[in-house]
Enzyme design. Structure first.
Site, PDB file in Angstrom:
ATOM      1  N   ILE A 139       0.860  -1.176   0.000  1.00 57.72           N
ATOM      2  CA  ILE A 139       0.000   0.000   0.000  1.00 57.72           C
ATOM      3  C   ILE A 139       0.899   1.229   0.000  1.00 57.72           C
ATOM      4  O   ILE A 139       1.764   1.383   0.872  1.00 57.72           O
ATOM      5  CB  ILE A 139      -0.931   0.019   1.234  1.00 57.72           C
ATOM      6  N   LYS A 140       0.702   2.103  -0.980  1.00 54.27           N
ATOM      7  CA  LYS A 140       1.519   3.312  -1.068  1.00 54.27           C
ATOM      8  C   LYS A 140       0.892   4.418  -0.218  1.00 54.27           C
ATOM      9  O   LYS A 140      -0.267   4.778  -0.394  1.00 54.27           O
ATOM     10  CB  LYS A 140       1.641   3.787  -2.524  1.00 54.27           C
TER      11      LYS A 140
END
Length: 365
Positions: A139-140
């Site tokens: 997850i960025k």
């Protein structure tokens, strides 16, 4: 396979592709890049998805179904993007398994409009982690001040994180602290640290673009094209300091993996510069280089790889930063502008994605 890319991989640099699209997936192109160009990971961002959706018919069937169901545009974006991410994660799963979860990763960014809101970023990270439901997901989360506690919280819950939009050395140190704190909290909960991966995306070419503009105004063109690489090299020096700390050694003994520096924004913006400069001059083991396909192709064809081009050049990097300061370049202002612009650009791309998707849903319904 490319001799250059084999050599780069052999140096311990993980080659990731900075692009994804439904067409790339259904055509088998991603699998081809894995076979032929040493690609072992994929990163995405709102700009990449907006471009993918704007061309071709690969999304039409899914969009038709979403329109028939009356799904709102926000949920439609999640449905479309997570579909591609799951597919790419499945393609890369053999690499994930073969590397013990280190590579074979695919990154999906939280809604960039939440970059200044900690609690909403955490909630979005949890939702995307659940929707994709693949262990090789990243997850960025952007490295804003508000993003730092979100990074810690996500990691503490076992969510692997790609920290994005890092420009400054000070912020990078704060990112590493947030990462360590998250792992310590995960350890306290009894989670398996070996399953929690993280990379820190340190942006390179955008630093040169902003500083070069200021150097032209200051009449110091001889310093152009040096700042981005010097900044990244000093970031790696900071990373090595953390890797030598007792705090990290305790986590490593418990099974944790390093948060690898990831060189992002490696597509050269100035045509006067070598199109592989951010590959050639940042080749060091234990890093990731995420490349647009154009940079990947250029590196395969004519990268100039000469061994470790980071550790031997720490003093050169400090000298470059000193020369920039003497030339009147305000580093703190540069990195502040770059972070603000980075968030704004991704917000614009996200809004373009929403607008494009809304139009397509209206057409196919």
């Amino acid at each position: 396979m490319s001799e250059n890319l084999n050599k780069l991989s052999g140096q311990g640099v993980a080659i990731w592709l900075d692009d994804i699209s439904r067409e790339r997936l259904r055509s088998g192109n991603l699998e081809q890049l894995i076979r032929e160009k040493n690609v072992v990971g994929v990163t995405s961002n709102p700009t990449i998805f907006a471009a993918a959706l704007a061309k071709g018919d690969a999304y039409d069937t899914q969009l038709h179904d979403l329109a028939v169901r009356g799904v709102d545009v926000g949920e439609a974006v999640r449905a479309v993007t997570t579909y591609d991410i799951r597919w790419a994660a499945d393609v890369l799963r053999p690499i994930y398994d073969a590397t013990g979860g280190v590579d074979g990763r695919v990154s999906l960014e939280v809604d960039p409009r939440l970059a200044r809101e900690t609690e909403k970023t955490v909630a979005e990270a949890r939702a995307l982690w659940w929707m994709v439901d693949r262990p090789n997901l990243h997850i960025k989360i952007p490295a804003t001040v508000e993003g730092l506690p979100a990074i810690t919280q996500a990691l503490s819950e076992g969510i692997s994180v790609n920290v994005t939009l890092i420009f400054s050395l000070e912020r990078y140190r704060q990112v590493m602290d947030a990462w360590l704190t998250g792992l310590e909290a995960a350890q306290a909960k009894g989670l398996n640290l070996a399953a929690i991966e993280s990379v820190a995306s340190f942006f390179v070419s955008r630093v040169d673009t902003e500083i070069d503009k200021r150097l032209d105004a200051a009449g110091r063109p001889e310093l152009k094209g040096k700042a981005g690489i010097a900044n990244a090299r000093l970031a790696f020096a900071a990373f090595e300091e953390v890797m030598a700390s007792d705090r990290w050694k305790r986590l490593a003994a418990a099974g944790a993996h390093p948060q690898r520096p990831l060189w992002a924004s490696t597509g050269v913006k100035n045509p006067e510069y070598s199109d592989t400069m951010y590959v050639d001059q940042l080749a060091v083991d234990g890093t990731v280089n995420t490349m647009p396909e154009k940079t990947l192709d250029a590196s395969a064809d004519h990268a100039q790889l000469t061994g470790d081009t980071v550790r031997p050049f720490y003093q050169d990097a400090w000298n470059t930063m000193s020369a920039l300061r003497e030339a009147g370049i305000d580093y703190d202002d540069v990195v502040r502008v770059l972070e603000d612009e980075g968030v704004e650009k991704f917000e614009v791309s996200w809004n373009e994605l929403l607008e494009s998707l809304s139009k397509k849903l209206a057409v196919v319904s």
